[in-house]
Design an enzyme around this catalytic site. Structure first.
Site, mmCIF file in Angstrom:
data_model
loop_
_atom_site.group_PDB
_atom_site.id
_atom_site.type_symbol
_atom_site.label_atom_id
_atom_site.label_comp_id
_atom_site.label_asym_id
_atom_site.label_seq_id
_atom_site.Cartn_x
_atom_site.Cartn_y
_atom_site.Cartn_z
ATOM 1 N N SER A 65 0.904 -1.238 0.224
ATOM 2 C CA SER A 65 -0.073 -0.020 0.082
ATOM 3 C C SER A 65 0.975 1.190 0.093
ATOM 4 O O SER A 65 1.982 1.317 0.760
ATOM 5 C CB SER A 65 -1.005 0.187 1.360
ATOM 6 O OG SER A 65 -1.543 1.437 1.410
ATOM 7 N N ILE A 66 0.536 2.208 -0.585
ATOM 8 C CA ILE A 66 1.223 3.517 -0.893
ATOM 9 C C ILE A 66 0.320 4.504 -0.083
ATOM 10 O O ILE A 66 0.895 5.829 -0.232
ATOM 11 C CB ILE A 66 1.494 4.008 -2.352
ATOM 12 C CG1 ILE A 66 0.205 4.201 -3.087
ATOM 13 C CG2 ILE A 66 2.293 2.917 -3.178
ATOM 14 C CD1 ILE A 66 0.343 5.054 -4.425
ATOM 15 N N LYS A 91 -14.359 -2.848 5.351
ATOM 16 C CA LYS A 91 -15.074 -1.933 5.171
ATOM 17 C C LYS A 91 -16.696 -1.816 5.536
ATOM 18 O O LYS A 91 -17.168 -0.955 5.905
ATOM 19 C CB LYS A 91 -15.088 -1.289 3.639
ATOM 20 C CG LYS A 91 -13.764 -0.721 3.119
ATOM 21 C CD LYS A 91 -13.845 -0.200 1.665
ATOM 22 C CE LYS A 91 -12.597 0.032 1.319
ATOM 23 N NZ LYS A 91 -12.401 0.768 -0.259
ATOM 24 N N GLU A 115 -24.418 10.061 6.115
ATOM 25 C CA GLU A 115 -25.588 9.882 5.335
ATOM 26 C C GLU A 115 -25.288 8.952 4.201
ATOM 27 O O GLU A 115 -26.017 7.928 3.864
ATOM 28 C CB GLU A 115 -26.307 11.101 4.768
ATOM 29 C CG GLU A 115 -27.467 10.621 3.815
ATOM 30 C CD GLU A 115 -28.607 10.038 4.442
ATOM 31 O OE1 GLU A 115 -29.565 9.703 3.703
ATOM 32 O OE2 GLU A 115 -28.796 10.274 5.783
ATOM 33 N N ASN A 140 -14.892 3.862 4.652
ATOM 34 C CA ASN A 140 -13.497 3.582 4.738
ATOM 35 C C ASN A 140 -12.696 4.889 5.291
ATOM 36 O O ASN A 140 -11.485 4.843 5.587
ATOM 37 C CB ASN A 140 -12.882 3.978 3.086
ATOM 38 C CG ASN A 140 -13.043 5.428 2.712
ATOM 39 O OD1 ASN A 140 -13.886 6.166 3.063
ATOM 40 N ND2 ASN A 140 -11.917 5.906 2.053
ATOM 41 N N ARG A 146 -18.684 -12.891 -9.040
ATOM 42 C CA ARG A 146 -18.608 -14.320 -9.209
ATOM 43 C C ARG A 146 -19.493 -15.138 -8.274
ATOM 44 O O ARG A 146 -20.116 -16.199 -8.669
ATOM 45 C CB ARG A 146 -17.271 -14.769 -8.456
ATOM 46 C CG ARG A 146 -16.036 -14.569 -9.521
ATOM 47 C CD ARG A 146 -14.697 -14.969 -9.445
ATOM 48 N NE ARG A 146 -13.737 -14.459 -9.975
ATOM 49 C CZ ARG A 146 -13.532 -14.842 -11.189
ATOM 50 N NH1 ARG A 146 -14.076 -15.841 -11.700
ATOM 51 N NH2 ARG A 146 -12.437 -14.350 -11.996
ATOM 52 N N THR A 147 -20.156 -14.583 -7.097
ATOM 53 C CA THR A 147 -21.178 -14.941 -6.331
ATOM 54 C C THR A 147 -22.328 -14.286 -6.591
ATOM 55 O O THR A 147 -22.605 -13.110 -6.271
ATOM 56 C CB THR A 147 -21.016 -14.992 -4.872
ATOM 57 O OG1 THR A 147 -19.571 -15.872 -4.531
ATOM 58 C CG2 THR A 147 -21.915 -15.533 -3.885
ATOM 59 N N MET A 166 -10.239 0.311 -10.411
ATOM 60 C CA MET A 166 -9.765 0.972 -9.192
ATOM 61 C C MET A 166 -8.606 0.636 -8.610
ATOM 62 O O MET A 166 -8.099 1.293 -7.760
ATOM 63 C CB MET A 166 -10.995 0.531 -8.073
ATOM 64 C CG MET A 166 -12.102 1.407 -8.208
ATOM 65 S SD MET A 166 -13.299 1.119 -6.934
ATOM 66 C CE MET A 166 -14.547 2.242 -7.169
ATOM 67 N N GLY A 198 -6.897 3.632 -10.733
ATOM 68 C CA GLY A 198 -7.209 4.040 -9.534
ATOM 69 C C GLY A 198 -6.564 4.865 -8.783
ATOM 70 O O GLY A 198 -6.777 5.394 -7.506
#
Length: 288
Positions: free
Chosen positions: A14-15, A67, A79, A88, A152-153, A219, A242
């Protein structure tokens, strides 16, 4: 010194700390932003307890897979979080944990930068998790009336109909049937194609003969150009990764934590340029 965190799993690449600490430095804020990997929801619970006790913790960001889980530990939600049911960003204020979502803002602003118009467009969103929810809400705020969702699900895509039933129409698509419909815009919100699995793609454009989209968005920001985006680009489709979304949502989070205002017009591009120099990711130039 005040403390800020990014919590989630698999944060090694992660940056976000670089971006947030760059913002904090720009505004001379005495705080540090760090990654903290949490292996399960029990660790998440322990982290929240620590946050409540530590007076130096101002807030934190949340990424995959927490999340949605984080909401049960928060005292109040904004809201947009109430609608999206995913957060997030959390701010600690007067002993309470307040949940926000800046992902949809970052996504929306990055589309607006490219001049993308979503009104009356056929849009396919790949994935149905927290990132997909923020994406769909951002599309709604830009004027979209309906969105196709493939996961996929299938049941998870179906559940989004209930989440967004009051604001726009969700059209679930079975994963294996995602090539059967014509789309103007395709957006990947899954982690398929993310480093180190850079050869993977959630959509095979060679198998897609229903039509050519005008815009494709991923993303993912590492790599900047995923296999998904490369395949789209070969077809002459406009693409976007992203990274801008990541920076925009980070700036929004810092504004929530510290009431930062008056950002310079070039500040976004300065951060993107710094990211390029430090990580070899960027392709942006500072203007002016």
């Amino acid at each position: 010194m005040k403390k800020l965190f990014l919590i989630g799993k698999s944060l090694k690449h992660s940056i976000s700390p670089f971006i947030h600490n760059r913002i904090l430095s720009e505004f001379d804020i005495d705080a540090i932003y760090s990654n903290l990997e949490l292996l399960d929801t029990e660790m998440l619970k322990e982290f929240v307890e620590m946050v409540r006790k530590d007076e130096d913790v101002v807030g934190f960001n949340i990424t995959i897979p927490y999340k949605e889980d984080i909401l049960e530990f928060c005292d109040e939600v904004s809201e947009d979080v109430r609608i999206i049911k995913a957060a997030n960003t959390v701010k600690k204020e007067d002993g309470k944990l307040l949940a926000y979502n800046t992902d949809w803002i970052g996504f929306k602003r990055s589309l607006e930068d490219r001049g993308v118009d979503v009104k009356d467009k056929k849009i396919l969103v790949l994935g149905s998790g927290g990132a997909a929810k923020a994406c769909i809400y951002g599309l709604y705020r830009m004027g979209a009336k309906e969105v196709f969702v493939a996961n996929r699900t299938y049941e998870k895509a179906e559940k989004l109909k209930e989440v967004f039933q009051d604001i726009l129409k969700i059209l679930p698509v079975e994963w294996l049937r995602r090539y059967e419909f014509k789309y103007d815009i395709i957006i990947n919100t899954t982690s398929v194609g993310m480093f180190p699995n850079i050869e993977s793609s959630p959509f095979d454009f060679e198998n897609y003969v229903a039509g050519v989209p005008v815009f494709v968005y991923d993303m993912i920001y590492n790599p900047l150009k995923t296999a998904f985006l490369k395949e789209a680009e070969k077809k002459g489709i406009k693409i976007e990764n992203g990274l801008k979304m990541l920076v925009y949502q980070a700036i929004e989070a810092e504004m929530i934590w510290f009431d930062i205002v008056n950002l310079s017009p070039n500040f976004l591009l300065e951060i993107l340029n710094d990211t390029e120099k430090n990580f070899g990711l960027g392709i942006y130039k500072v203007i002016g």
